[in-house]
Motif scaffolding. Structure first.
Motif, PDB file in Angstrom:
ATOM      1  N   LEU A 162      29.259  52.150  42.480  1.00  0.00           N
ATOM      2  CA  LEU A 162      27.847  52.536  42.552  1.00  0.00           C
ATOM      3  C   LEU A 162      27.046  51.520  43.359  1.00  0.00           C
ATOM      4  CD1 LEU A 162      27.080  53.755  38.914  1.00  0.00           C
ATOM      5  CD2 LEU A 162      27.478  55.145  40.930  1.00  0.00           C
ATOM      6  N   LEU A 163      27.296  50.239  43.102  1.00  0.00           N
ATOM      7  CA  LEU A 163      26.555  49.197  43.814  1.00  0.00           C
ATOM      8  C   LEU A 163      26.880  49.205  45.305  1.00  0.00           C
ATOM      9  CD1 LEU A 163      26.811  46.310  41.201  1.00  0.00           C
ATOM     10  CD2 LEU A 163      24.794  47.657  41.779  1.00  0.00           C
ATOM     11  N   ALA A 164      28.136  49.494  45.637  1.00  0.00           N
ATOM     12  CA  ALA A 164      28.523  49.563  47.051  1.00  0.00           C
ATOM     13  C   ALA A 164      27.797  50.711  47.751  1.00  0.00           C
ATOM     14  CB  ALA A 164      30.031  49.722  47.174  1.00  0.00           C
ATOM     15  N   ARG A 165      27.684  51.871  47.077  1.00  0.00           N
ATOM     16  CA  ARG A 165      26.972  52.996  47.671  1.00  0.00           C
ATOM     17  C   ARG A 165      25.484  52.692  47.828  1.00  0.00           C
ATOM     18  NH1 ARG A 165      30.165  56.265  44.278  1.00  0.00           N
ATOM     19  NH2 ARG A 165      28.425  57.082  43.046  1.00  0.00           N
ATOM     20  N   TYR A 166      24.924  52.014  46.834  1.00  0.00           N
ATOM     21  CA  TYR A 166      23.510  51.670  46.908  1.00  0.00           C
ATOM     22  C   TYR A 166      23.260  50.654  48.028  1.00  0.00           C
ATOM     23  CZ  TYR A 166      18.781  50.746  45.184  1.00  0.00           C
ATOM     24  OH  TYR A 166      17.424  50.627  45.068  1.00  0.00           O
ATOM     25  N   ARG A 167      24.169  49.686  48.145  1.00  0.00           N
ATOM     26  CA  ARG A 167      24.044  48.692  49.209  1.00  0.00           C
ATOM     27  C   ARG A 167      24.118  49.356  50.578  1.00  0.00           C
ATOM     28  NH1 ARG A 167      27.975  45.849  47.769  1.00  0.00           N
ATOM     29  NH2 ARG A 167      26.807  44.438  46.415  1.00  0.00           N
ATOM     30  N   ALA A 168      25.065  50.279  50.736  1.00  0.00           N
ATOM     31  CA  ALA A 168      25.204  50.980  52.019  1.00  0.00           C
ATOM     32  C   ALA A 168      23.946  51.789  52.334  1.00  0.00           C
ATOM     33  CB  ALA A 168      26.427  51.892  51.985  1.00  0.00           C
ATOM     34  N   VAL A 185      36.693  58.994  37.984  1.00  0.00           N
ATOM     35  CA  VAL A 185      35.716  58.063  37.404  1.00  0.00           C
ATOM     36  C   VAL A 185      35.842  56.696  38.072  1.00  0.00           C
ATOM     37  CG1 VAL A 185      35.061  56.819  35.297  1.00  0.00           C
ATOM     38  CG2 VAL A 185      35.569  59.256  35.191  1.00  0.00           C
ATOM     39  N   ASP A 186      37.074  56.209  38.217  1.00  0.00           N
ATOM     40  CA  ASP A 186      37.292  54.893  38.825  1.00  0.00           C
ATOM     41  C   ASP A 186      36.744  54.832  40.247  1.00  0.00           C
ATOM     42  OD1 ASP A 186      38.526  53.982  36.533  1.00  0.00           O
ATOM     43  OD2 ASP A 186      40.573  54.273  37.284  1.00  0.00           O
ATOM     44  N   ALA A 187      36.914  55.914  40.995  1.00  0.00           N
ATOM     45  CA  ALA A 187      36.505  55.926  42.405  1.00  0.00           C
ATOM     46  C   ALA A 187      35.001  56.109  42.579  1.00  0.00           C
ATOM     47  CB  ALA A 187      37.247  57.029  43.147  1.00  0.00           C
ATOM     48  N   ASN A 188      34.344  56.765  41.625  1.00  0.00           N
ATOM     49  CA  ASN A 188      32.959  57.168  41.845  1.00  0.00           C
ATOM     50  C   ASN A 188      31.928  56.592  40.874  1.00  0.00           C
ATOM     51  OD1 ASN A 188      33.143  59.392  44.039  1.00  0.00           O
ATOM     52  ND2 ASN A 188      34.760  59.940  42.587  1.00  0.00           N
ATOM     53  N   TYR A 189      32.343  56.241  39.659  1.00  0.00           N
ATOM     54  CA  TYR A 189      31.340  55.916  38.649  1.00  0.00           C
ATOM     55  C   TYR A 189      31.556  54.582  37.941  1.00  0.00           C
ATOM     56  CZ  TYR A 189      30.030  60.668  39.651  1.00  0.00           C
ATOM     57  OH  TYR A 189      29.648  61.809  40.312  1.00  0.00           O
ATOM     58  N   ARG A 190      32.354  53.707  38.520  1.00  0.00           N
ATOM     59  CA  ARG A 190      32.390  52.333  38.050  1.00  0.00           C
ATOM     60  C   ARG A 190      31.254  51.582  38.734  1.00  0.00           C
ATOM     61  NH1 ARG A 190      35.255  52.928  33.525  1.00  0.00           N
ATOM     62  NH2 ARG A 190      37.461  53.332  33.874  1.00  0.00           N
ATOM     63  N   TRP A 191      30.751  50.540  38.097  1.00  0.00           N
ATOM     64  CA  TRP A 191      29.601  49.826  38.653  1.00  0.00           C
ATOM     65  C   TRP A 191      29.835  49.287  40.064  1.00  0.00           C
ATOM     66  CZ3 TRP A 191      25.016  50.782  37.189  1.00  0.00           C
ATOM     67  CH2 TRP A 191      24.765  51.168  35.855  1.00  0.00           C
ATOM     68  N   PRO A 192      31.003  48.722  40.378  1.00  0.00           N
ATOM     69  CA  PRO A 192      31.198  48.242  41.755  1.00  0.00           C
ATOM     70  C   PRO A 192      31.057  49.365  42.793  1.00  0.00           C
ATOM     71  CG  PRO A 192      32.828  47.256  40.319  1.00  0.00           C
ATOM     72  CD  PRO A 192      32.136  48.316  39.506  1.00  0.00           C
TER      73      PRO A 192
END
Length: 198
Positions: free
Chosen positions: A186-192, A177-184
């Motif tokens: 998610l936002l990093a994946r969306y930014r990329a 959960v910490d690696a994949n589903y925390r907001w930071p």
């Protein structure tokens, strides 16, 4: 078309296990926990039936808590507790107080309650016919799955009989959960993803 699958953000939560136990009147008994709609379509009737069969073969103090709005009343059993809707603090307290979180639904698109269980470092047991929750378990190494009463009994025996294994699975689920589903994250994946389009 370019696309990205993000999932949902999971916030850190808190809940008092003792207060949650008191709220539903379960005392200090060990229990399996399900959170969500108590509904045949969610698999709760089958779960209650499997649990009743398990208790017949494995007598003891173990209970099953089905917390959430009741659509289909499960078969009556003295060790099946159906408190109905609970507040947010009680819900998260139940996650922390439970021995194993069980998600019997065969049809899920993500399952936020699975993430909540792992956020509370609980091991999980899911329906093996649900590709989504089974894949979460495979990727996280945070739980097992069942596809029949026999596998339900075998996996539950293994989980209930090994506290170290439960702790290991719960910790692995929390890391997932910490690696994949925390907001930071998610936002990093969306930014990329947006940068790759730009």
């Amino acid at each position: 078309s370019p696309q990205v699958v993000l999932g949902l953000g999971v916030d850190e939560s808190s809940g008092d296990p003792d207060a949650a136990r008191a709220a539903i009147g379960i005392g200090d008994r060990p229990f399996l926990h399900y959170q969500g709609r108590v509904d045949n379509g969610k698999g709760t009737t089958v779960l209650a039936e499997f649990f009743a069969a398990y208790k017949q073969r494995r007598p003891g103090p173990l209970s099953l808590v089905l917390a959430g709005p009741v659509v289909d009343t499960p078969p009556d059993h003295p060790d099946v507790i159906v408190p109905g809707m609970v507040d947010e603090a009680t819900m998260h307290g139940l996650f922390r107080a439970s021995t194993v979180y069980v998600h019997p639904s065969a049809y899920e698109s993500f399952s936020i309650t699975l993430m909540d269980a792992w956020e509370a470092e609980r091991p999980v047991l899911v329906n093996g016919r649900c590709e989504v929750t089974r894949e979460h378990c495979q990727r996280s190494r945070g739980g097992f799955w069942f596809d029949s009463y026999a596998t339900f009994e075998a996996t539950l025996d293994r989980l209930l009989g090994d506290a170290a294994l439960r702790a290991q699975l719960g910790a692995a689920g929390k890391s997932y959960v910490d690696a994949n589903y925390r907001w930071p994250a998610l936002l990093a994946r969306y930014r990329a993803f947006l940068e790759s389009l730009a």
